[in-house]
Scaffold this motif. Sequence first.
Motif, mmCIF file in Angstrom:
data_model
loop_
_atom_site.group_PDB
_atom_site.id
_atom_site.type_symbol
_atom_site.label_atom_id
_atom_site.label_comp_id
_atom_site.label_asym_id
_atom_site.label_seq_id
_atom_site.Cartn_x
_atom_site.Cartn_y
_atom_site.Cartn_z
ATOM 1 N N PHE A 17 -3.075 9.267 -3.474
ATOM 2 C CA PHE A 17 -1.826 9.677 -2.832
ATOM 3 C C PHE A 17 -0.921 10.539 -3.717
ATOM 4 O O PHE A 17 0.137 10.971 -3.266
ATOM 5 C CB PHE A 17 -1.052 8.433 -2.364
ATOM 6 N N LYS A 18 -1.327 10.808 -4.953
ATOM 7 C CA LYS A 18 -0.452 11.574 -5.833
ATOM 8 C C LYS A 18 -0.355 13.052 -5.446
ATOM 9 O O LYS A 18 0.562 13.744 -5.891
ATOM 10 C CB LYS A 18 -0.919 11.447 -7.283
ATOM 11 N N GLU A 19 -1.271 13.536 -4.623
ATOM 12 C CA GLU A 19 -1.227 14.950 -4.235
ATOM 13 C C GLU A 19 -0.014 15.272 -3.373
ATOM 14 O O GLU A 19 0.351 16.438 -3.210
ATOM 15 C CB GLU A 19 -2.507 15.343 -3.496
ATOM 16 N N TYR A 20 0.622 14.240 -2.811
ATOM 17 C CA TYR A 20 1.750 14.485 -1.920
ATOM 18 C C TYR A 20 3.098 14.432 -2.649
ATOM 19 O O TYR A 20 4.132 14.733 -2.045
ATOM 20 C CB TYR A 20 1.735 13.466 -0.773
ATOM 21 N N GLY A 21 3.088 14.032 -3.913
ATOM 22 C CA GLY A 21 4.333 13.993 -4.678
ATOM 23 C C GLY A 21 4.263 12.993 -5.809
ATOM 24 O O GLY A 21 3.295 12.237 -5.953
ATOM 25 N N ASP A 22 5.291 12.999 -6.634
ATOM 26 C CA ASP A 22 5.354 12.088 -7.775
ATOM 27 C C ASP A 22 5.520 10.648 -7.299
ATOM 28 O O ASP A 22 6.386 10.359 -6.463
ATOM 29 C CB ASP A 22 6.525 12.459 -8.683
ATOM 30 N N ILE A 23 4.699 9.764 -7.830
ATOM 31 C CA ILE A 23 4.675 8.361 -7.417
ATOM 32 C C ILE A 23 5.407 7.510 -8.443
ATOM 33 O O ILE A 23 5.159 7.622 -9.648
ATOM 34 C CB ILE A 23 3.222 7.870 -7.241
ATOM 35 N N GLU A 24 6.301 6.669 -7.960
ATOM 36 C CA GLU A 24 7.016 5.751 -8.857
ATOM 37 C C GLU A 24 6.137 4.558 -9.222
ATOM 38 O O GLU A 24 6.065 4.157 -10.376
ATOM 39 C CB GLU A 24 8.310 5.270 -8.199
ATOM 40 N N TYR A 25 5.474 3.982 -8.231
ATOM 41 C CA TYR A 25 4.542 2.882 -8.502
ATOM 42 C C TYR A 25 3.614 2.672 -7.308
ATOM 43 O O TYR A 25 3.890 3.110 -6.191
ATOM 44 C CB TYR A 25 5.279 1.573 -8.823
ATOM 45 N N CYS A 26 2.505 2.005 -7.578
ATOM 46 C CA CYS A 26 1.568 1.573 -6.536
ATOM 47 C C CYS A 26 1.334 0.073 -6.702
ATOM 48 O O CYS A 26 1.283 -0.435 -7.824
ATOM 49 C CB CYS A 26 0.229 2.303 -6.650
ATOM 50 N N VAL A 27 1.171 -0.615 -5.601
ATOM 51 C CA VAL A 27 0.912 -2.054 -5.632
ATOM 52 C C VAL A 27 -0.182 -2.384 -4.634
ATOM 53 O O VAL A 27 -0.162 -1.918 -3.494
ATOM 54 C CB VAL A 27 2.181 -2.863 -5.285
ATOM 55 N N ILE A 28 -1.146 -3.172 -5.063
ATOM 56 C CA ILE A 28 -2.189 -3.678 -4.165
ATOM 57 C C ILE A 28 -1.905 -5.152 -3.884
ATOM 58 O O ILE A 28 -1.685 -5.936 -4.817
ATOM 59 C CB ILE A 28 -3.591 -3.504 -4.789
ATOM 60 N N ILE A 29 -1.897 -5.525 -2.640
ATOM 61 C CA ILE A 29 -1.623 -6.908 -2.250
ATOM 62 C C ILE A 29 -2.892 -7.738 -2.432
ATOM 63 O O ILE A 29 -3.960 -7.374 -1.933
ATOM 64 C CB ILE A 29 -1.140 -6.984 -0.793
#
Length: 460
Positions: A132-144
């Motif tokens: 998903f980083k191609e759409y913009g700068d990511i602050e964080y990712c979390v997997i449940i």
Amino acid sequence: MEDNASKQMPENLDDPPNSRLFVVTSRCVTEDELRESFSKFGYIQGVWLIKDKQTKEPKGIAYVKFAKSSHACLAMEEMHGKVLVEGTKPIKVFIAQSRPSSRNRDIEDEELTRIFVMIPKVFTEEDLKNTFKEYGDIEYCVIIKNKSTGESKGLGYVRYFKPSQAALAIENCDKSYRAVLAEPRSKNNSSEDAGRSRGGDYSSADPPNQYPIASPDQGGFSMLDFRQSELTRSLILTTRAALTQEQIFALFDIIPGMEYCELQRDSYGMTTGHALIRYNNLGSAVYAKEKLDYFEYPPGNRLQLIFYDDGESPAGRMATQMVTAQIHGSMWNGASSSKMIKPAGFPSASPVTRIQTDANLPPPKKLAPSDSKAKERLFVVFNPSPLPYDVLEDVFCRFGSLIEVHLVPGRKVGYMKYADKQSATEAMALLHGRTVNGVKLKVMLADPPREESHKRLRTY
């Protein structure tokens, strides 16, 4: 809509969601000027100026409908605070509420930056970020993950820095991810923050502190820290948001057996952010601690509970009063106060301030005389609920020339009246988007009071 142009609006204004902007502008700005200014961000389906029913004059508010949510979000990010026509005030741009919604017109930006996705169970957080980083700068990712097994549930969150980036991801990512905007944080999904602090492991995550407190060398105070290892029938509640005695009582009275509940106040009647709750049996106290510790109330404000032995005797109550008196003295006298008295049997405690914020506030200043002429007013939106008058006065007086604070009854908005424009400008620049005692502020210049003869003048 109050304008006759509403008859020409498309039937579904919220398709796609969050594609319609609510714009506060000057009354002299025309529809063509709005369309010209906003069209560079994407295809516009419609622009509507809202007019007064009686005078047919523009009210200074408008709606701009885009074909795509990402275009609307980008326009909001770029145009908020810009001047459209020379000599007019900066415009205010928000995502408009959906028509069936009872929410305020301005949706908090945070709610537009988090997306919820369905992913393969073999995905790692790095895989999720790379996707998903191609759409913009990511602050964080979390997997449940499953609390028992630690295995991925095939669900995750991606938090971007900007609403337009999240909207782009939803519009353009593979449809198999079923990306949608995440629901606002609540008790049910607060584990997202906890998982993020532990690398996504939800099986043993402790919720972190959302609201940083300045260290003593920064001029702030440490959080009051009662440490008690033994189980008791009494609990100490710590809250950053301003809660009333009635709210605390109603929350803890859900659990049977509560016999005492008192919100601690200082000699000025101000709340200290602490309350003592006592149950008539140990089981109820343990259950309350288990269920309400780190519970978000109101949303965004995590309650903290610890067991506390208040003595339940005259001597114990006297010691509690001594500790409370010292807390109040330290709170009002600043970090240079003398050390607190430590009664026998009580843990050491450090001073606490009633203002907890992520803004670097200047020292308090005197209020302007109540009969001063208002040179500027600020319009403030509170989320999730308004702060008390005394807290608002304490925060907004620090820029000088504050005349008074006015809260609109029944609404989450208020006005700050200043005798000097520069003071109001400084307050708006520092406090807009900041969090005070768990309440997020939106601070903007207020429109001047209307002077139409058929309407009553504002008194604030």
